[in-house]
Design an enzyme around this catalytic site. Structure first.
Site, PDB file in Angstrom:
ATOM      1  N   PHE A  68      -9.430  62.120   1.269  1.00 58.21           N
ATOM      2  CA  PHE A  68      -9.849  60.860   1.882  1.00 58.21           C
ATOM      3  C   PHE A  68     -11.374  60.782   1.852  1.00 58.21           C
ATOM      4  O   PHE A  68     -12.058  61.727   2.271  1.00 58.21           O
ATOM      5  CB  PHE A  68      -9.340  60.825   3.325  1.00 58.21           C
ATOM      6  N   ASP A 101      -7.135  69.211   7.120  1.00 52.35           N
ATOM      7  CA  ASP A 101      -7.070  67.891   7.741  1.00 52.35           C
ATOM      8  C   ASP A 101      -5.588  67.507   7.813  1.00 52.35           C
ATOM      9  O   ASP A 101      -4.914  67.416   6.775  1.00 52.35           O
ATOM     10  CB  ASP A 101      -7.879  66.884   6.912  1.00 52.35           C
ATOM     11  N   TYR A 142      -3.754  58.313  15.777  1.00 54.18           N
ATOM     12  CA  TYR A 142      -3.295  56.910  15.739  1.00 54.18           C
ATOM     13  C   TYR A 142      -2.324  56.629  14.596  1.00 54.18           C
ATOM     14  O   TYR A 142      -1.821  55.522  14.486  1.00 54.18           O
ATOM     15  CB  TYR A 142      -4.483  55.933  15.660  1.00 54.18           C
ATOM     16  N   LYS A 143      -2.078  57.642  13.733  1.00 58.96           N
ATOM     17  CA  LYS A 143      -1.145  57.441  12.619  1.00 58.96           C
ATOM     18  C   LYS A 143       0.261  57.805  13.110  1.00 58.96           C
ATOM     19  O   LYS A 143       0.836  57.070  13.902  1.00 58.96           O
ATOM     20  CB  LYS A 143      -1.608  58.242  11.408  1.00 58.96           C
ATOM     21  N   ARG A 165       1.671  51.355  -0.523  1.00 57.42           N
ATOM     22  CA  ARG A 165       2.029  52.511   0.301  1.00 57.42           C
ATOM     23  C   ARG A 165       3.055  52.139   1.363  1.00 57.42           C
ATOM     24  O   ARG A 165       2.917  51.103   2.020  1.00 57.42           O
ATOM     25  CB  ARG A 165       0.760  52.960   1.039  1.00 57.42           C
TER      26      ARG A 165
HETATM   27  C1  LIG Z   1      -7.081  58.359   8.408  1.00 52.06           C
HETATM   28  C2  LIG Z   1      -7.969  59.447   7.904  1.00 52.06           C
HETATM   29  C3  LIG Z   1      -9.291  59.547   8.346  1.00 52.06           C
HETATM   30  C4  LIG Z   1      -9.888  58.535   9.274  1.00 52.06           C
HETATM   31  O1  LIG Z   1     -11.029  59.021   9.910  1.00 52.06           O
HETATM   32  P1  LIG Z   1     -11.584  58.263  11.216  1.00 52.06           P
HETATM   33  O2  LIG Z   1     -12.850  58.932  11.517  1.00 52.06           O
HETATM   34  O3  LIG Z   1     -10.546  58.430  12.290  1.00 52.06           O
HETATM   35  O4  LIG Z   1     -11.747  56.829  10.884  1.00 52.06           O
HETATM   36  C5  LIG Z   1     -10.035  60.620   7.878  1.00 52.06           C
HETATM   37  N1  LIG Z   1      -9.523  61.531   7.028  1.00 52.06           N
HETATM   38  C6  LIG Z   1      -8.251  61.447   6.576  1.00 52.06           C
HETATM   39  C7  LIG Z   1      -7.726  62.473   5.631  1.00 52.06           C
HETATM   40  C8  LIG Z   1      -7.449  60.391   6.985  1.00 52.06           C
HETATM   41  O5  LIG Z   1      -6.207  60.283   6.521  1.00 52.06           O
END
Ligand SMILES: *Cc1c(COP(=O)(O)O)cnc(C)c1O
Length: 397
Positions: A113, A184, A209-210, A356
């Site tokens: 990400f 992560d 939040y996911k 997705r």
């Molecule tokens: C959703 C996600 C994020 C989001 O980061 P925020 O700081 O909460 O906006 C970061 N890394 C990964 C791998 C994600 O899937």
């Protein structure tokens, strides 16, 4: 068979909507509304500042951290909530590099990400100490683990394709090569069984939040392995990670263990919503959830391939190799997703061409999958996506 039928009713799902985006933002747990409004009235309203002590607001980040810790195999007392995942990535990476001072390479996956990679780039610049971010393809991670690598920083489940890394095998190889690991778990926590202590992961981070349904912007979590917890140097040395915040000393002394990964004042209202969301997980058998997630994912793949041949599977076909989402490539993926959403089937789009779909068995069952595919087939075969209204891009896709 609707394995988690009793759970579905504990979520507010708008009538007529099939929600296949719980991998991006989980739906509202009904219990969260009352829990948050009770807190606002009875605690914030009546107790005012005394709520920090009387209602134990200050320790919520640890209590909730332990509940999430239970879902990821963390030892009790080694997970704390706070800030956003981007911040937690930064903290973990800074601490990890500090544990391996003789090495300069941060190894990650090209498909990681972007914010994780951006945070690494920013940290490298600030440290100005010759570190290098080395990005390789998903399947080339293992062969690149060697004695020049300081830190292996990976997202277990790829956010676009849903492809999974072998956390145990890569952690074992990293450890054998003196490499510190950061996992992560953004697309793992609440999606599949995770065991950070068995994997002997050094650090883990993730958002709530996911799949955990904590609400938009719910706080992130960080895990530090017990052997490092009292040693790591916090890069973000905020007052609430201090050994004695209310001594107001002028010099920083890190707090004991995971306390030092705290930064500033916790978001109590958001934590209360998350607390309510986590009650839904108390009796969930993660092995059963995983089995159902794979079964629903397999059903979705076979139905889409049969009825929408214009779409190409972007996720692994083998269930064990996926997280809890299924992605398809389609050249007109963006307008097609808008057309789906307009018809009550909500997934999302990731550039350049990925559609997705999150598979979340707590509130998605076979009927939902079959309904979603029927609408998708209508959108694709009848070119319903071919409408200028569906080309308009919002800020969030
Ligand atoms: C959703 C996600 C994020 C989001 O980061 P925020 O700081 O909460 O906006 C970061 N890394 C990964 C791998 C994600 O899937």
């Amino acid at each position: 068979m609707t394995v988690f039928k009793h759970k579905k009713f504990q979520f507010h799902l708008p009538p007529g909507v099939t929600y296949l985006d719980g991998n991006s933002l989980g739906p509202l747990p009904r219990a969260a509304c009352d829990h948050v409004s009770n807190m606002m009235r009875a605690e914030w309203g009546e107790m005012l500042i005394t709520g920090w002590n009387k209602a134990h607001w200050m320790s919520l980040v640890r209590d909730i951290g332990d509940r999430i810790g239970g879902l990821i195999g963390a030892e009790p007392g080694h997970v704390v909530m706070g800030d956003t995942l981007s911040i937690k990535v930064y903290q973990a990476l800074a601490a990890a590099l500090d544990l391996n001072p003789g090495r300069k390479v941060i190894l990650s996956d090209r498909g990681n990400f972007p914010t994780d990679l951006y945070m690494a780039e920013g940290l490298i610049k600030s440290l100005d100490n010759g570190h290098e971010l080395r990005l390789v393809n998903h399947d080339e991670i293992s062969e690149n683990i060697g004695d020049s690598v300081a830190v292996l920083m990976l997202t277990e489940v790829d956010y676009k394709t849903g492809q999974r890394h072998d956390m145990q095998a890569l952690s074992d190889k990293a450890r054998a090569n003196g490499v510190i690991t950061i996992w992560d778990l953004a697309h793992s926590a609440g999606a599949l069984p995770v065991d950070v202590s068995r994997a002997k992961a050094d650090f883990a981070v993730g958002c709530s939040y996911k799949y955990l349904n904590g609400g938009p912007g719910a706080p992130a979590f960080i895990y530090v392995a017990p052997k490092h917890a009292d040693i790591v140097r916090p890069a973000l040395s905020g007052w609430l990670g201090h050994e004695a915040p209310f001594a107001f000393d002028l010099d920083y002394r890190p707090g004991a263990g995971i306390e030092r990964m705290r930064v500033g004042t916790p978001p109590v209202i958001a934590l209360k919503a998350l607390e309510a969301a986590l009650t839904l997980w108390e009796d969930v058998d993660m092995a059963a959830l995983r089995a159902q997630s794979i079964a629903l994912g397999d059903l979705f793949i076979s139905e889409v391939e049969r009825r929408c041949p214009a779409l190409t599977l972007a996720s692994p076909r083998q269930g064990e190799m996926r997280g809890s989402q299924v992605s398809f490539r389609f050249a007109h993926g963006y307008p097609a997703m808008q057309a789906l959403i307009a018809r009550g089937v909500i997934g999302d789009f990731r550039a350049p061409d990925i559609m997705r779909f999150g598979i979340t068995p707590l509130y998605i069952d076979r009927q939902d999958i079959l309904r979603a595919v029927a609408v998708l087939e209508d959108v694709i075969t009848n070119r319903l996506w071919d409408d200028p209204a569906y080309q308009i891009r919002g800020k969030v896709t």
